[in-house]
Write an enzyme that holds these catalytic residues in place. Structure first.
Site, PDB file in Angstrom:
ATOM      1  N   ASP A 181       4.245  -5.046   3.702  1.00  0.00           N
ATOM      2  CA  ASP A 181       3.689  -3.974   4.523  1.00  0.00           C
ATOM      3  C   ASP A 181       4.534  -3.871   5.788  1.00  0.00           C
ATOM      4  OD1 ASP A 181       2.174  -2.075   5.779  1.00  0.00           O
ATOM      5  OD2 ASP A 181       0.293  -3.206   5.743  1.00  0.00           O
ATOM      6  N   HIS A 183       0.847  -1.205   0.000  1.00  0.00           N
ATOM      7  CA  HIS A 183       0.000   0.000   0.000  1.00  0.00           C
ATOM      8  C   HIS A 183       0.872   1.241   0.000  1.00  0.00           C
ATOM      9  CE1 HIS A 183       0.100   1.438   4.276  1.00  0.00           C
ATOM     10  NE2 HIS A 183       0.258   0.171   4.598  1.00  0.00           N
ATOM     11  N   GLU A 215      -5.324   1.767   1.889  1.00  0.00           N
ATOM     12  CA  GLU A 215      -5.228   0.617   2.782  1.00  0.00           C
ATOM     13  C   GLU A 215      -5.490   1.021   4.217  1.00  0.00           C
ATOM     14  OE1 GLU A 215      -3.020  -2.101   5.617  1.00  0.00           O
ATOM     15  OE2 GLU A 215      -2.854   0.044   5.283  1.00  0.00           O
ATOM     16  N   GLU A 216      -4.988   2.208   4.592  1.00  0.00           N
ATOM     17  CA  GLU A 216      -5.126   2.662   5.978  1.00  0.00           C
ATOM     18  C   GLU A 216      -6.581   2.966   6.354  1.00  0.00           C
ATOM     19  OE1 GLU A 216      -2.934   2.348   8.040  1.00  0.00           O
ATOM     20  OE2 GLU A 216      -0.951   2.631   7.186  1.00  0.00           O
ATOM     21  N   ASP A 232       5.629   2.589   7.294  1.00  0.00           N
ATOM     22  CA  ASP A 232       4.267   2.118   7.025  1.00  0.00           C
ATOM     23  C   ASP A 232       3.563   3.061   6.042  1.00  0.00           C
ATOM     24  OD1 ASP A 232       1.821   0.847   7.095  1.00  0.00           O
ATOM     25  OD2 ASP A 232       1.271   1.617   9.076  1.00  0.00           O
TER      26      ASP A 232
END
Length: 575
Positions: free
Chosen positions: A442, A369, A413-414, A381
């Site tokens: 990830d 992501h 994605e978050e 991240d």
């Protein structure tokens, strides 16, 4: 279906023993496609990509979150690199509901007010007047007038009103799309203001109420300072939960326990503030029941140590919804809550490329992501995973794989794996069957890291069960790589919290590597991997400090090589 069954059967037969790339890894010798591809993926290039992601975040308000110019610029960088390498880049757009906290939430316990909660002019929240959006702005007397900054747009979305501080992105386009640009929606552009950040209401942060100070003080980094014990007149450290309503409310605090059952709200009276303990059921259900019972606001008390984070799945809350730490959960008396938020529909995208060589009925997919959280630049991240996939794709142009390799950078994605869910759900049954496996990257460079491999066969007997057939062999492929380098490794559970989740749900074999998030490193892990026990694997997880300084360079390099070996193991198997 036949090709999928054949491919997974080959995986389950023990591909690691048959594959020359994996055999070479086990022997720690060079000359295989896996070792050559790993050698081509250099640490200096990985760091270069990460520095560019950091620069992008620095130019765009400190983050690269979906729906912001920081994400759009990150996607444009990835697209430009891939295009220069000769790939045909596909942009896969999708809509999502964007949320932003415009000012820090405030929670204060007070002595009893002279007015009742029902008659108080302060109990005004974002949907108190039909047709108004969730933005807020102060009246002349310092109170909040719901809906001043936004009005309801088509489909219930909110769009800026004339004179609003919520501008649009110039032109509204979201970067190049295969065959054309993504232009504005019919109702207008959905981008961000120049600079990429939605401004707060015209008068800045929430100021003090007339006659006295309201809420928490701010520390030098702009976060609420730790409050005192929850006594009358005290300000408490509080977080705005995602998709909270907006406004200022106050009323008696009513403890409703975990708030999962209708009878939990039997004693709650309209206009009171519901205090709910996290756990047992989803936050959406708790808030829905509290609002239905007449709560003016909702305070979620964490059931574990640390700040209460997270939120709802959509903007259904009509009242402020905030979270407090476990130690601050003994709330009594009257509470005053202030929340300033906005929600609206926006467009983001996935980026997809595929090698021009290789059979397309057993495609090897690799993804990461690209978006960060709003709280920080997201360099571990998940700039780390995105950089590794980008560098691998660029170096793959030097090779001729037997199976096509598809590289993907996911959006949003978050916000709940939105990009990967959108992608998998849009595939036909035949297109799903043509995917041989999916590898996920990830967080592969956590500073207090472990070498984690997703437990495809559930041999650890922890958490969720095994992945689809073939996931066990993917796990063994990664194990063979770390063993070849004399490196320790451990299994990590398929929790469903990253982009492998939708693939597993669709029955597609999956795997990947992971160096850890906010979990504490155990003493056993410290003995195995080094590092500091009883400290988070990534102490900057979802925080502003997740910068280029938050990267473990050795872990970054090793894990990028691991994914190169795994891709080569399957992409070059027919040699």
């Amino acid at each position: 279906m036949y090709m999928r069954l054949l491919f997974t059967a080959v995986l389950s037969m023990g591909l690691h023993a048959m594959n020359p790339a994996i055999s070479a890894a086990n022997a720690a010798s060079g000359g295989s496609p896996g070792s050559e591809l790993a050698d081509a993926v250099s640490r200096s290039n990985l760091v270069r990509h990460l520095r560019i992601f950091q620069d992008i975040a620095d130019r765009n308000g400190g983050n690269r979150a979906a729906g912001t110019s920081g994400f759009d610029e990150s996607a444009e960088y990835v697209r430009s690199q891939l295009t220069a390498a000769g790939y045909q880049v596909v942009s896969d757009p999708f809509e999502f509901m964007y949320f932003k906290e415009l000012a820090p939430a405030q929670l204060k316990l007070t002595v009893k007010y002279p007015t009742s909660p029902l008659s108080s002019p302060f109990n005004r929240h974002s949907v108190a007047r039909k047709g108004r959006g969730p933005g807020t702005a102060p009246d002349r007397d310092g109170r909040f007038d719901p809906g001043t900054n936004t009005t309801a747009g088509p489909g219930g979305s909110s769009v800026p009103r004339p004179g609003s501080d919520l501008g649009t992105h110039p032109g509204g386009n979201l970067g190049p799309h295969l065959g054309g640009r993504l232009g504005p929606r019919a109702s207008g552009s959905l981008g961000t203001r120049p600079g990429g950040i939605f401004g707060a209401h015209p008068e800045g942060r929430l100021g003090p109420q007339e006659g006295g100070s309201l809420g928490t003080s701010l520390s030098p980094n702009g976060r609420p300072a730790t409050g005192t014990d929850p006594e009358a007149g005290s300000a408490i450290k509080v977080t705005t939960l995602r998709f909270s309503g907006s406004g200022r409310v106050r009323g008696p605090v009513r403890d409703v326990g975990n708030g999962c059952r209708v009878r939990d709200y039997a004693a709650l009276r309209a206009g009171e503030v519901a205090k709910v303990v996290r756990g047992i059921c989803m936050l959406d259900l708790k808030v829905k029941k509290a609002v239905a019972a007449g709560a003016a606001g909702v305070v979620i008390v964490n059931d574990r140590e640390g700040d209460m984070r997270g939120g709802l799945t959509g903007p259904q809350a009509r009242v402020p919804v905030v979270g407090v730490r476990k130690q601050d959960g003994d709330l009594r008396g009257y509470a005053e809550i202030v929340a300033s938020t906005m929600s609206e529909r926006r467009v983001t995208r996935n980026l997809i490329v595929q090698t021009p060589q290789g059979r397309t009925d057993e495609v090897i997919m690799v993804g990461a992501h690209l978006d960060s959280v709003q709280e920080g630049p997201g360099i571990n991240d998940n700039g780390s995973g995105s950089a590794a996939v980008l560098e691998l794709a660029l170096r793959m142009r030097q090779f001729q794989p037997d199976r096509a390799v598809r590289f993907v950078w996911w959006g949003a994605e978050e916000l709940g794996l939105l990009g990967s869910k959108h992608y998998v759900e849009s595939l036909s049954q035949q297109e799903r069957e043509n995917i041989g496996l999916y590898l996920n990257l990830d967080m592969i460079a956590s500073p207090n890291s472990i070498y984690g491999i997703f437990d495809g066969d559930d041999s650890d007997r922890v958490g969720e069960g095994p992945g689809p057939r073939g996931s066990d062999e993917i796990e063994r492929t990664f194990q063979a790589f770390y063993d070849s380098r004399g490196l320790p490794h451990t299994g990590v559970d398929f929790t469903g919290r990253s982009d492998y989740g939708p693939f597993i749900m669709a029955g597609i074999p999956a795997g990947g590597v992971f160096t850890g998030a906010d979990a504490q490193k155990t003493a056993e892990q410290a003995a195995q991997f080094g590092g500091i026990p009883d400290k988070p694997l990534d102490p900057c997880y979802h925080l502003a400090c997740d910068t280029i300084k938050n990267i473990h360079l050795v872990a970054l390099d090793v894990n990028a090589d691991a994914i190169a070996h795994a891709v080569a193991a399957y992409a070059f198997w027919d040699r």
